[in-house]
Design a protein around this motif. Structure first.
Motif, PDB file in Angstrom:
ATOM      1  N   ARG A 152      12.901   5.440 -25.005  1.00  0.00           N
ATOM      2  CA  ARG A 152      11.965   6.548 -24.842  1.00  0.00           C
ATOM      3  C   ARG A 152      12.117   7.567 -25.976  1.00  0.00           C
ATOM      4  O   ARG A 152      11.132   8.187 -26.399  1.00  0.00           O
ATOM      5  CB  ARG A 152      12.162   7.217 -23.486  1.00  0.00           C
ATOM      6  CG  ARG A 152      11.750   6.376 -22.291  1.00  0.00           C
ATOM      7  CD  ARG A 152      10.245   6.162 -22.219  1.00  0.00           C
ATOM      8  NE  ARG A 152       9.509   7.404 -22.099  1.00  0.00           N
ATOM      9  CZ  ARG A 152       9.289   8.050 -20.963  1.00  0.00           C
ATOM     10  NH1 ARG A 152       9.750   7.538 -19.824  1.00  0.00           N
ATOM     11  NH2 ARG A 152       8.602   9.169 -20.947  1.00  0.00           N
TER      12      ARG A 152
ATOM     13  N   TYR B 245      13.588   4.598 -16.621  1.00  0.00           N
ATOM     14  CA  TYR B 245      12.553   5.366 -17.312  1.00  0.00           C
ATOM     15  C   TYR B 245      11.726   4.502 -18.260  1.00  0.00           C
ATOM     16  O   TYR B 245      10.944   5.030 -19.031  1.00  0.00           O
ATOM     17  CB  TYR B 245      13.192   6.520 -18.079  1.00  0.00           C
ATOM     18  CG  TYR B 245      13.617   7.659 -17.183  1.00  0.00           C
ATOM     19  CD1 TYR B 245      12.690   8.598 -16.750  1.00  0.00           C
ATOM     20  CD2 TYR B 245      14.928   7.801 -16.760  1.00  0.00           C
ATOM     21  CE1 TYR B 245      13.065   9.653 -15.925  1.00  0.00           C
ATOM     22  CE2 TYR B 245      15.320   8.838 -15.944  1.00  0.00           C
ATOM     23  CZ  TYR B 245      14.378   9.762 -15.523  1.00  0.00           C
ATOM     24  OH  TYR B 245      14.750  10.802 -14.704  1.00  0.00           O
TER      25      TYR B 245
ATOM     26  N   ALA C  77       6.217   6.213 -19.689  1.00  0.00           N
ATOM     27  CA  ALA C  77       6.773   5.235 -20.623  1.00  0.00           C
ATOM     28  C   ALA C  77       5.684   4.304 -21.148  1.00  0.00           C
ATOM     29  O   ALA C  77       5.593   4.048 -22.361  1.00  0.00           O
ATOM     30  CB  ALA C  77       7.872   4.422 -19.933  1.00  0.00           C
TER      31      ALA C  77
ATOM     32  N   ASP D 210       3.484   6.030 -23.633  1.00  0.00           N
ATOM     33  CA  ASP D 210       4.097   6.084 -24.959  1.00  0.00           C
ATOM     34  C   ASP D 210       3.999   4.732 -25.670  1.00  0.00           C
ATOM     35  O   ASP D 210       3.768   4.679 -26.886  1.00  0.00           O
ATOM     36  CB  ASP D 210       5.564   6.500 -24.848  1.00  0.00           C
ATOM     37  CG  ASP D 210       5.732   7.957 -24.460  1.00  0.00           C
ATOM     38  OD1 ASP D 210       4.753   8.718 -24.547  1.00  0.00           O
ATOM     39  OD2 ASP D 210       6.860   8.338 -24.068  1.00  0.00           O
TER      40      ASP D 210
ATOM     41  N   ASP E 283       8.045   9.842 -14.356  1.00  0.00           N
ATOM     42  CA  ASP E 283       9.303  10.428 -14.800  1.00  0.00           C
ATOM     43  C   ASP E 283       9.894  11.376 -13.753  1.00  0.00           C
ATOM     44  O   ASP E 283      11.097  11.624 -13.751  1.00  0.00           O
ATOM     45  CB  ASP E 283       9.096  11.188 -16.116  1.00  0.00           C
ATOM     46  CG  ASP E 283       8.936  10.244 -17.304  1.00  0.00           C
ATOM     47  OD1 ASP E 283       9.172   9.029 -17.137  1.00  0.00           O
ATOM     48  OD2 ASP E 283       8.553  10.722 -18.393  1.00  0.00           O
TER      49      ASP E 283
END
Length: 827
Positions: free
Chosen positions: A383, A418, A424, A427, A562
């Motif tokens: 992350r 995570y 996640a 991203d 999260d």
């Protein structure tokens, strides 16, 4: 209470936190994550029990009856506590290694209940003795109890800092020994009464005993203690070691894990491999992290890895030949090997634990996938790398590295991850080049759960990327054991869908979802009575909407976030009757979720805590000669109970979610635990030391604590969002600086409460210590339950509310409040 004794308090507190942290690692490796949480929570009841014992025996810390004055009695008590802690720590380590206890079989083997009782008693003893020493010092330190509490907090912070260093340097066995040594240091520094040759000799004898128990555990007790500890026979490493001819060729601790590699252990792991593959699996070693599931280390180069084209992710590499690939947490390296064998020109392997590629390099030799041409190993938490890097990739691949675990076991429902949250996947999608692919594989569960949550989380991530029709971006298919999802936010062309279908036809995989899926093509090769996986995903995309689908589904499959990163938590209360009906009849001892373990634990610790709190009230004389309990004009028992219970709840309601939330920011649970707890305890120590300062506006400070605790969820979220891209030192510094003001204020309420009692009811100080300790254990369990169901933000807000309740209890009646505050100032 002199400086030497304050040092002893700090050393004893440091030894306690060092042992507690080490036990968490020991039990997570030796048993399972949820059982480590259970046993350590129970062991912390030792602090509550110590307060009750001190309430029942006030002469021990007051020094009356020929024992001497309070200072001399306090020195004796601290010396005894340090020696007893050291001895019991070594004894506890020996007991947990020698007992044939196995948490996995507790549901069907009644003997395990008895073994668990011995386990509990052994692990409680060090905490009990430490609590007696610290609690006695608080009770005997009238007028200076804030300094005693400050030393306790500061020493605990040092112990937290020592833990990862000791684990890295010596592993769990050595860290237990270090905690015993620190406990002996507390005994040696406690006062003149113990500075005799006999004391030194006794200490050396106890040290020898602790070292003996440590050596006993570190010795290879047949097949029972391969890591210096007894591990459950059902864990992956224990199973692999039973394979005839298996041998350990690598084994090492670092601060965050234990990594082992076994050769000749029958490892043949290629998750999702098509049954049309005509060859045999390549030779493999087995890699285990924390004695858990075996991961493969394949001993072939990419040019000889013929099975690559028969793994479910192969079509992704075919769709993007020669592409640039990011592989997240590839573990033993299979995902990296797949990418290179599939023709990828550049592969970036992102690994958080540096010991894993080190182990693979050591045992794989020339077949090391991390050292192949075109492979770049990035030693960063995924992350963090996703936030810090601005590069794009043709494929982002999240391989399947954990072992299959039936949803009915619930053994991992308490663990956070995570890498499988909405944020996640958002991203990951942001790092795709035009027409790039996100590739994720998860185990198939019966009934559907894990794979449904995967698709649901991908849908939410696509919507976060402003994709109006996420169902048009997803292709999902399954074999016998694995479901693979391919996500292309830019949409699928007819030619690409045709290529996918041709691959599935050739490899005998079944389509679960595609933008143009037809029901008749979803249950062809791996036939089931009903196409349950297609039905579940089609219902997710149905006209009723995702919210209706989540509410109606028998398992909890709403996407993890999260704020609630518990991807493997599927429990709903409606499952309870069925789970209880099958308890003890299956090989899944904790029913459908580790959540029921928490429920049982909450009931148990509440009952035990009630007994420890009530015992002094029922047995001590209300107006005894020694002032066991307060007389007229004293605060009511209810108000004292409410105040110190609220403090016990509040501290951990703030601490626990911050630790879990900042695993994301700092990259690993051990790092998050170390930084958060170190900062909270160290700066709380400063707040405690300032509690009796005449210039301190106590009511305003208490009110500021409540306000800042209310703002903490927002601060933590903003810092995490902004700080993930920062270098490691800046992330650690940012976490520490953001916590420091809150931590200073968190150090005030307990010494303020002690000053209140010292002025009006000094005999109740040990009882307040018992109440606070018992409430802390309850709050640890309750915080985990609430975080699983509602998220970290709610738990943090409840922590702020608990501080508000304590504030109200302290100022509830003007005359008592004024006299308590005056006592603080006069001291």
């Amino acid at each position: 209470m002199n400086r030497q004794q304050l040092f002893s308090v700090g050393a004893l507190a440091g030894a306690t936190l060092l042992l507690e942290t080490t036990l968490t690692r020991l039990l997570a490796v030796a048993q399972y994550y949820h059982f480590a949480f259970l046993v350590v929570s129970l062991a912390l009841l030792g602090f509550g029990a110590s307060g009750s014992l001190l309430s029942l025996s006030p002469r021990v810390y007051r020094g009356s009856g020929g024992i001497g004055g309070p200072e001399q009695a306090g020195g004796r008590l601290l010396g005894f506590a340090g020696l007893a802690f050291a001895a019991s720590a070594g004894l506890a380590y020996g007991v947990v290694n020698l007992l044939p206890f196995d948490s996995y079989s507790i549901a069907w083997d009644p003997r395990q209940i008895f073994y668990f009782g011995l386990y509990y008693l052994a692990l409680t003893a060090p905490f009990l003795f430490a609590g007696i020493g610290i609690g006695g010092a608080l009770a005997a330190g009238a007028g200076r109890s804030h300094l005693v509490y400050s030393a306790n907090l500061l020493g605990s912070g040092v112990g937290v800092l020592l833990a990862p260093l000791a684990l890295w340097a010596t592993g769990v066995p050595g860290a237990v020994l270090v905690s015993a040594l620190v406990g002996l240091l507390a005994a040696y520094s406690s006062g003149r009464a113990w500075r005799t040759p006999a004391r030194i000799g006794f200490g050396l004898a106890l040290l020898a005993g602790a070292a003996g128990f440590t050596a006993l555990g570190a010795a290879n007790l047949g097949e029972r203690a391969p890591l210096g500890m007894t591990i459950s026979q059902y864990k992956g490493l224990a199973n692999a070691r039973r394979y005839p001819g298996s041998e350990t060729i690598f084994g090492r601790w670092n601060a965050i894990s234990r990594v082992d590699v076994l050769a000749k252990a029958g490892t043949r792991l290629l998750p999702g491999l098509s049954y049309t593959y005509p060859g045999t699996p390549p030779p493999q070693h087995g890699l285990s992290i924390d004695a858990d599931a075996i991961q493969p280390v394949s001993l072939v180069g990419p040019e000889r890895f013929e099975a690559s084209g028969f793994l479910p992710e192969a079509v992704a590499f075919s769709l993007r030949p020669g592409g640039r690939v990011m592989v997240l947490e590839p573990g033993g390296g299979l995902g990296v090997l797949q990418a290179v064998a599939g023709g990828s020109r550049e592969v970036f392997a992102v690994v958080a634990n540096p010991l894993i590629p080190q182990a693979v390099s050591r045992v794989a030799g020339e077949a090391d996938p991390y050292s192949l041409p075109g492979v770049w190993t990035v030693l960063e938490p995924p992350r963090v790398f996703l936030q810090a890097s601005k590069d794009t990739y043709d494929l982002v691949y999240l391989p399947l590295t954990d072992a299959y675990r039936p949803v009915t076991s619930g053994a991992y429902s308490l663990s956070e991850t995570y890498l499988l949250t909405e944020e996640a996947f958002t991203d990951m999608l942001a790092h795709l080049s035009p027409n790039g692919l996100l590739v994720v594989s998860r185990w198939l569960q019966t009934p559907p759960s894990e794979e449904v949550r995967l698709v649901a989380t991908l849908v939410e991530a696509l919507q976060r990327r402003s994709l109006a029709r996420p169902e048009q971006a997803i292709v999902a298919y399954r074999g016998i054991q694995v479901l693979t999802a391919l996500v292309q936010p830019d949409g699928w062309s007819a030619a690409e869908l045709a290529e996918v279908r041709a691959f599935l036809e050739e490899r005998r995989f079944d389509l679960v979802w595609a933008p143009d899926v037809q029901p008749e093509e979803t249950n062809r090769f791996n036939r089931l009575p009903e196409p349950v996986y297609y039905d579940a995903v089609a219902s997710l995309f149905g006209p009723a909407g995702t919210g209706t689908f989540y509410a109606a589904y028998p398992f909890e499959v709403a996407p993890s976030t999260d704020d609630r990163p518990f991807f493997f938590h599927f429990f709903r209360w409606g499952q309870t009757p069925e789970l209880l009906a099958t308890l003890g009849r299956t090989w899944q001892p904790f029913g459908g979720s580790g959540y029921l373990v928490l429920v049982a634990l909450l009931v148990l610790v509440t009952v035990l805590s009630a007994g420890l709190i009530l015992a002094p009230l029922l047995t001590c004389r209300p107006h005894g000669a020694d002032g066991d309990l307060p007389g007229r004009g004293a605060p009511s028992r209810v108000r004292v109970l409410v105040y110190f219970t609220a403090l016990g709840l509040a501290f951990l309601f703030v601490e626990i979610p911050l630790i879990q939330r900042w695993i994301l920011l700092l990259g690993h649970p051990t790092y998050a635990f170390t930084v958060v707890v170190l900062v909270l305890l160290s700066f709380s120590s400063l707040g405690s030391a300032l509690a009796r300062s005449a210039w301190l506006p106590r009511r305003a400070a208490f009110a500021a604590l409540v306000l800042l605790a209310l703002l903490t969820p927002w601060i933590a979220a903003k810092l995490t969002s902004a700080g993930l891209a920062w270098p490691t030192p800046l992330r650690v510094m940012g976490a520490g600086l953001s916590l420091a003001p809150l931590a200073v204020l968190m150090g005030l309420p307990f010494p303020l409460g002690l000053a209140w009692l010292e002025n009006q009811a000094p005999g109740w100080v040990p009882w307040a210590w018992a109440v606070n300790g018992c409430a802390s254990v309850i709050s640890a369990v309750l915080a985990a339950m609430l975080a699983l169901s509602y998220g970290f933000t709610l738990v943090l807000l409840l922590g702020a509310a608990a501080y508000g309740v304590a504030f109200a209890a302290l100022i509830g009646e003007r005359n008592e409040t004024d006299s308590g505050v005056a006592a603080v100032s006069e001291s």
